[in-house]
Design an enzyme around this catalytic site. Structure first.
Site, mmCIF file in Angstrom:
data_model
loop_
_atom_site.group_PDB
_atom_site.id
_atom_site.type_symbol
_atom_site.label_atom_id
_atom_site.label_comp_id
_atom_site.label_asym_id
_atom_site.label_seq_id
_atom_site.Cartn_x
_atom_site.Cartn_y
_atom_site.Cartn_z
ATOM 1 N N SER A 49 0.834 -1.201 0.000
ATOM 2 C CA SER A 49 0.000 0.000 0.000
ATOM 3 C C SER A 49 0.874 1.258 0.000
ATOM 4 O O SER A 49 1.658 1.458 -0.927
ATOM 5 C CB SER A 49 -0.962 -0.051 1.185
ATOM 6 O OG SER A 49 -2.022 0.856 1.034
ATOM 7 N N GLU B 124 -9.647 -6.817 -3.659
ATOM 8 C CA GLU B 124 -9.136 -5.760 -2.789
ATOM 9 C C GLU B 124 -9.500 -4.383 -3.301
ATOM 10 O O GLU B 124 -10.188 -4.227 -4.315
ATOM 11 C CB GLU B 124 -7.635 -5.925 -2.611
ATOM 12 C CG GLU B 124 -6.798 -5.622 -3.837
ATOM 13 C CD GLU B 124 -5.426 -5.107 -3.430
ATOM 14 O OE1 GLU B 124 -5.366 -3.917 -3.032
ATOM 15 O OE2 GLU B 124 -4.445 -5.869 -3.495
ATOM 16 N N HIS C 251 -6.660 -6.562 0.561
ATOM 17 C CA HIS C 251 -5.553 -5.611 0.564
ATOM 18 C C HIS C 251 -4.358 -6.171 1.345
ATOM 19 O O HIS C 251 -3.214 -5.873 1.023
ATOM 20 C CB HIS C 251 -6.046 -4.299 1.183
ATOM 21 C CG HIS C 251 -5.176 -3.118 0.876
ATOM 22 N ND1 HIS C 251 -4.709 -2.833 -0.387
ATOM 23 C CD2 HIS C 251 -4.701 -2.122 1.683
ATOM 24 C CE1 HIS C 251 -3.975 -1.723 -0.352
ATOM 25 N NE2 HIS C 251 -3.962 -1.282 0.887
#
EC number: 3.4.11.5
Length: 303
Positions: free
Chosen positions: A111, A248, A275
């Protein structure tokens, strides 16, 4: 490198918590997301890679302001100006690398950490053997557009309308809104329940998270709203793995496009992964990672 915890002192005087697990001559530095999150989902990375037959020393650390590391006083405007920007966290990665004595190593980031991997590989690629971008787009517009699709798929029209009404009023803390966020979290962030990443308290540094992301995972109101690295992908010259979960918040189509735009890259996805697909489906996630490292080590990646 010595296993276990090591506290390093940055040139700015702050202290960062680092931890190394695993053995072998291959080094992997792991960056967490958030921003303002912490290292936790990398804690078993060395063990998971060992299950795949690969000995790797995995070093994780909490970025400045995060969980085990020092946290500046962000009510001080100077600290906000000096630290809450991309250049600070990018340069922090290189300072951590230097103080830990890492070179010719692999860099993985999830991320927000994946954003830092992209920027680091483009600017400091001479230090890298390979890069792994985990669950991160190259431009935030792709992410925000996909979030709208995710919400419309997971929630009823009335629920989506209620969330948008709350967002327009900056009212994120009410129980009804948070109940809808919880539905989205369980469908697209932490699909494996109960989540291994749950804490008794929220450990996210909200000053950092708010400055870049905003108020929650499904609305981007901070600096990240303007982030776009697409034109720089061509400058990532090292072997690169782009890995997304199949269920995700980041759109798979973007991951595939990124892998085509980066000169020497490959895209993989993790079934049943959200995620945090390294937690949701670790066997597949770490098989992909181990395969990538083996191929780079043997000079057979993408050939």
């Amino acid at each position: 490198m010595k296993q276990g915890t090591k506290i390093i002192t940055l040139d700015n005087g702050y202290h960062l918590w680092t931890n190394t697990q695993g053995t072998g001559d291959i080094h992997l530095l792991a960056l967490h997301g958030g921003p303002g999150g912490e290292h936790e989902y990398w804690e078993d990375a060395a063990k998971q890679l060992k299950k795949q037959g690969l000995d790797v020393q995995v070093t994780m650390y909490d970025q400045l302001g995060s969980w085990y590391s020092d946290s500046p006083d962000f009510s001080d405007p100077k600290n906000r100006k000096d630290i809450l920007n991309y250049d600070y966290f990018l340069n922090e990665v290189d300072e951590v690398r230097d103080k830990l004595g890492l070179d010719n190593f692999y860099l993985i980031g999830q991320s927000w950490g994946g954003l830092l991997v992209q920027e680091y590989a483009a600017k400091f690629g001479q230090h890298l053997k390979g890069a792994i971008i985990s669950s991160m787009v190259d431009r935030i517009d792709d992410y925000t557009e996909h979030l709208e699709q995710v919400r419309e798929k997971a929630l009823t029209p009335d629920q989506v309308a209620y969330m948008k009404e709350c967002e327009a009023k900056n009212d994120y803390d009410n129980d009804k809104y948070q109940s809808y966020v919880d539905i989205l979290n369980k469908g697209y962030i932490d699909r494996k329940q109960p989540s291994k990443l749950s804490h008794l308290i929220d450990v996210t540094n909200t000053d950092i998270y708010g400055a870049f992301q905003g108020d929650n995972e499904f609305v981007v109101t901070g600096k990240l709203a303007e982030w776009n690295f697409t034109d720089q992908l061509k400058n990532i010259k090292v072997p690169t793995l782009v890995t997304f979960g199949e269920h995700e918040t980041m759109p798979i189509a973007t991951g595939k496009r990124m892998a085509k735009m980066i000169p020497n890259a490959k895209f993989v996805s993790t079934p049943e992964g959200g995620h945090h697909h390294m937690i949701d489906n670790p066997d597949v996630y770490y098989d992909h990672l181990a395969t990538f490292i083996r191929e780079v080590e043997s000079d057979t990646f993408n050939k």
